[in-house]
Design a protein around this motif. Structure first.
Motif, PDB file in Angstrom:
ATOM      1  N   GLN A   1       1.033  -1.395  -0.008  1.00 46.81           N
ATOM      2  CA  GLN A   1      -0.249  -0.165   0.032  1.00 46.81           C
ATOM      3  C   GLN A   1       0.674   1.674   0.490  1.00 46.81           C
ATOM      4  O   GLN A   1       1.284   2.202  -0.681  1.00 46.81           O
ATOM      5  N   GLU A   2       1.754   0.975   0.834  1.00 52.59           N
ATOM      6  CA  GLU A   2       2.612   2.467   0.430  1.00 52.59           C
ATOM      7  C   GLU A   2       4.520   2.629  -0.206  1.00 52.59           C
ATOM      8  O   GLU A   2       5.054   2.805  -0.802  1.00 52.59           O
ATOM      9  N   GLY A   3       3.916   1.447  -1.089  1.00 52.28           N
ATOM     10  CA  GLY A   3       4.849   1.216  -2.352  1.00 52.28           C
ATOM     11  C   GLY A   3       6.157   1.498  -2.406  1.00 52.28           C
ATOM     12  O   GLY A   3       7.293   1.072  -3.203  1.00 52.28           O
ATOM     13  N   ARG A   4       6.406   0.149  -0.973  1.00 54.98           N
ATOM     14  CA  ARG A   4       7.458  -0.062  -0.556  1.00 54.98           C
ATOM     15  C   ARG A   4       7.980  -1.407  -0.910  1.00 54.98           C
ATOM     16  O   ARG A   4       8.057  -1.806   0.026  1.00 54.98           O
ATOM     17  N   TRP A   5       8.078  -1.311  -2.480  1.00 53.36           N
ATOM     18  CA  TRP A   5       8.262  -2.773  -2.757  1.00 53.36           C
ATOM     19  C   TRP A   5       8.957  -4.349  -2.231  1.00 53.36           C
ATOM     20  O   TRP A   5       8.555  -5.187  -1.827  1.00 53.36           O
ATOM     21  N   GLU A   6      10.443  -3.599  -2.101  1.00 52.27           N
ATOM     22  CA  GLU A   6      11.811  -4.323  -1.821  1.00 52.27           C
ATOM     23  C   GLU A   6      10.600  -5.186   0.023  1.00 52.27           C
ATOM     24  O   GLU A   6      11.508  -6.190   0.155  1.00 52.27           O
ATOM     25  N   ASP A   7      10.217  -4.069   0.944  1.00 52.94           N
ATOM     26  CA  ASP A   7      10.051  -4.327   1.862  1.00 52.94           C
ATOM     27  C   ASP A   7       8.861  -5.554   1.854  1.00 52.94           C
ATOM     28  O   ASP A   7       8.443  -6.429   2.385  1.00 52.94           O
ATOM     29  N   ALA A   8       7.985  -5.443   0.735  1.00 57.41           N
ATOM     30  CA  ALA A   8       6.936  -5.879   0.462  1.00 57.41           C
ATOM     31  C   ALA A   8       7.206  -8.055   0.419  1.00 57.41           C
ATOM     32  O   ALA A   8       6.970  -8.443   0.538  1.00 57.41           O
ATOM     33  N   TYR A   9       8.250  -7.553  -0.584  1.00 59.58           N
ATOM     34  CA  TYR A   9       9.140  -8.455  -1.351  1.00 59.58           C
ATOM     35  C   TYR A   9       9.599  -9.674   0.334  1.00 59.58           C
ATOM     36  O   TYR A   9       9.161 -11.111   0.010  1.00 59.58           O
ATOM     37  N   ARG A  10      10.311  -8.724   0.340  1.00 63.81           N
ATOM     38  CA  ARG A  10      10.742  -9.253   2.114  1.00 63.81           C
ATOM     39  C   ARG A  10       9.916 -10.424   2.688  1.00 63.81           C
ATOM     40  O   ARG A  10       9.991 -11.906   2.958  1.00 63.81           O
ATOM     41  N   GLU A  11       8.782  -9.205   2.437  1.00 61.23           N
ATOM     42  CA  GLU A  11       7.401  -9.853   3.582  1.00 61.23           C
ATOM     43  C   GLU A  11       7.042 -11.030   3.442  1.00 61.23           C
ATOM     44  O   GLU A  11       6.472 -11.643   3.699  1.00 61.23           O
ATOM     45  N   ILE A  12       7.007 -11.506   1.811  1.00 67.53           N
ATOM     46  CA  ILE A  12       5.979 -12.063   1.284  1.00 67.53           C
ATOM     47  C   ILE A  12       6.823 -13.478   1.372  1.00 67.53           C
ATOM     48  O   ILE A  12       6.380 -15.405   1.250  1.00 67.53           O
ATOM     49  N   THR A  13       8.189 -13.477   1.381  1.00 70.43           N
ATOM     50  CA  THR A  13       9.080 -14.740   1.514  1.00 70.43           C
ATOM     51  C   THR A  13       8.742 -15.366   3.042  1.00 70.43           C
ATOM     52  O   THR A  13       8.556 -16.857   3.572  1.00 70.43           O
ATOM     53  N   GLU A  14       8.613 -14.238   3.941  1.00 73.49           N
ATOM     54  CA  GLU A  14       8.044 -15.068   5.327  1.00 73.49           C
ATOM     55  C   GLU A  14       6.653 -16.365   5.746  1.00 73.49           C
ATOM     56  O   GLU A  14       6.495 -16.415   6.080  1.00 73.49           O
ATOM     57  N   PHE A  15       5.709 -15.865   4.239  1.00 72.21           N
ATOM     58  CA  PHE A  15       4.524 -17.352   3.976  1.00 72.21           C
ATOM     59  C   PHE A  15       4.834 -18.357   3.708  1.00 72.21           C
ATOM     60  O   PHE A  15       3.995 -18.747   2.850  1.00 72.21           O
ATOM     61  N   ASN A  16       6.372 -19.019   3.890  1.00 68.09           N
ATOM     62  CA  ASN A  16       6.904 -20.306   3.007  1.00 68.09           C
ATOM     63  C   ASN A  16       6.571 -20.953   4.704  1.00 68.09           C
ATOM     64  O   ASN A  16       7.325 -22.313   4.523  1.00 68.09           O
ATOM     65  N   LYS A  17       6.101 -21.067   5.573  1.00 66.30           N
ATOM     66  CA  LYS A  17       5.319 -22.500   6.223  1.00 66.30           C
ATOM     67  C   LYS A  17       4.472 -22.590   6.592  1.00 66.30           C
ATOM     68  O   LYS A  17       3.042 -21.810   5.796  1.00 66.30           O
TER      69      LYS A  17
END
Length: 184
Positions: free
Chosen positions: A132-148
């Protein structure tokens, strides 16, 4: 900083989302137990090593078609590809409308993520806030956390998240041009 873009989904977004989910989920005509439920875990074992009365273990959520779950999916439920493609189109459209309402990119990668983790988990995630804030790199990093699943990192989910990030990056590359609106 909130993104000044207004994201709107297109028929291309619908088609790409359906293609991604079909590839990731595969098709099953008969309902099966969640692979990480007690029943799903027992069914992966050789018959001789399964727990006594393993058939009585719970397998929720039961899944069918291209990863569809719900109260109508239970042991013995059967479906066809045509039925499941219909439901997949309905669900993908709902997920794209949800992303649009949140003012997040309407990417097939994000639709696939939400399809897998649910709207509630996505809405309250740091990934959603970063998008929502346009912080793409942060978003990519957070998306990787949904791997459990069941508290453990799963190689299949790690691979799936990487593909979803790749799709998101492709989407942003196509739709972001300096400070202009994304393509409609």
């Amino acid at each position: 900083m909130t993104s000044s873009f207004t994201w709107k989904y297109t028929s291309q977004d619908v088609d790409e989302s359906i293609k991604h989910i079909m590839k990731e989920e595969g098709f099953m005509a008969e309902a099966y137990p969640d692979p990480f439920s007690p029943l799903g875990i027992e069914l992966r074992k050789p018959l001789a090593k399964r727990a006594p009365r393993y058939q009585e273990l719970y397998g929720t959520p039961w899944t069918i078609g291209y990863g569809r779950t719900g109260p109508d999916v239970m042991p013995g439920t059967k479906t066809t590809k045509d039925q499941e493609i219909f439901w997949l189109k309905v669900r993908v459209t709902e997920e794209l409308q949800f992303l649009q309402k949140l003012n997040c990119p309407t990417s097939a990668g994000l639709v696939g993520l939400i399809y897998n983790i649910g709207k509630h988990a996505f809405r309250r995630s740091q990934a959603c806030r970063a998008l929502q804030e346009g912080r793409w790199e942060d978003a990519y990093r957070e998306i990787t956390e949904f791997n459990k699943s069941a508290g453990k990192v799963r190689a299949g989910l790690t691979k799936r998240r990487a593909k979803e990030i790749e799709l998101l990056k492709e989407y942003l590359s196509r739709n972001l041009h300096s400070n202009t609106e994304p393509k409609a």
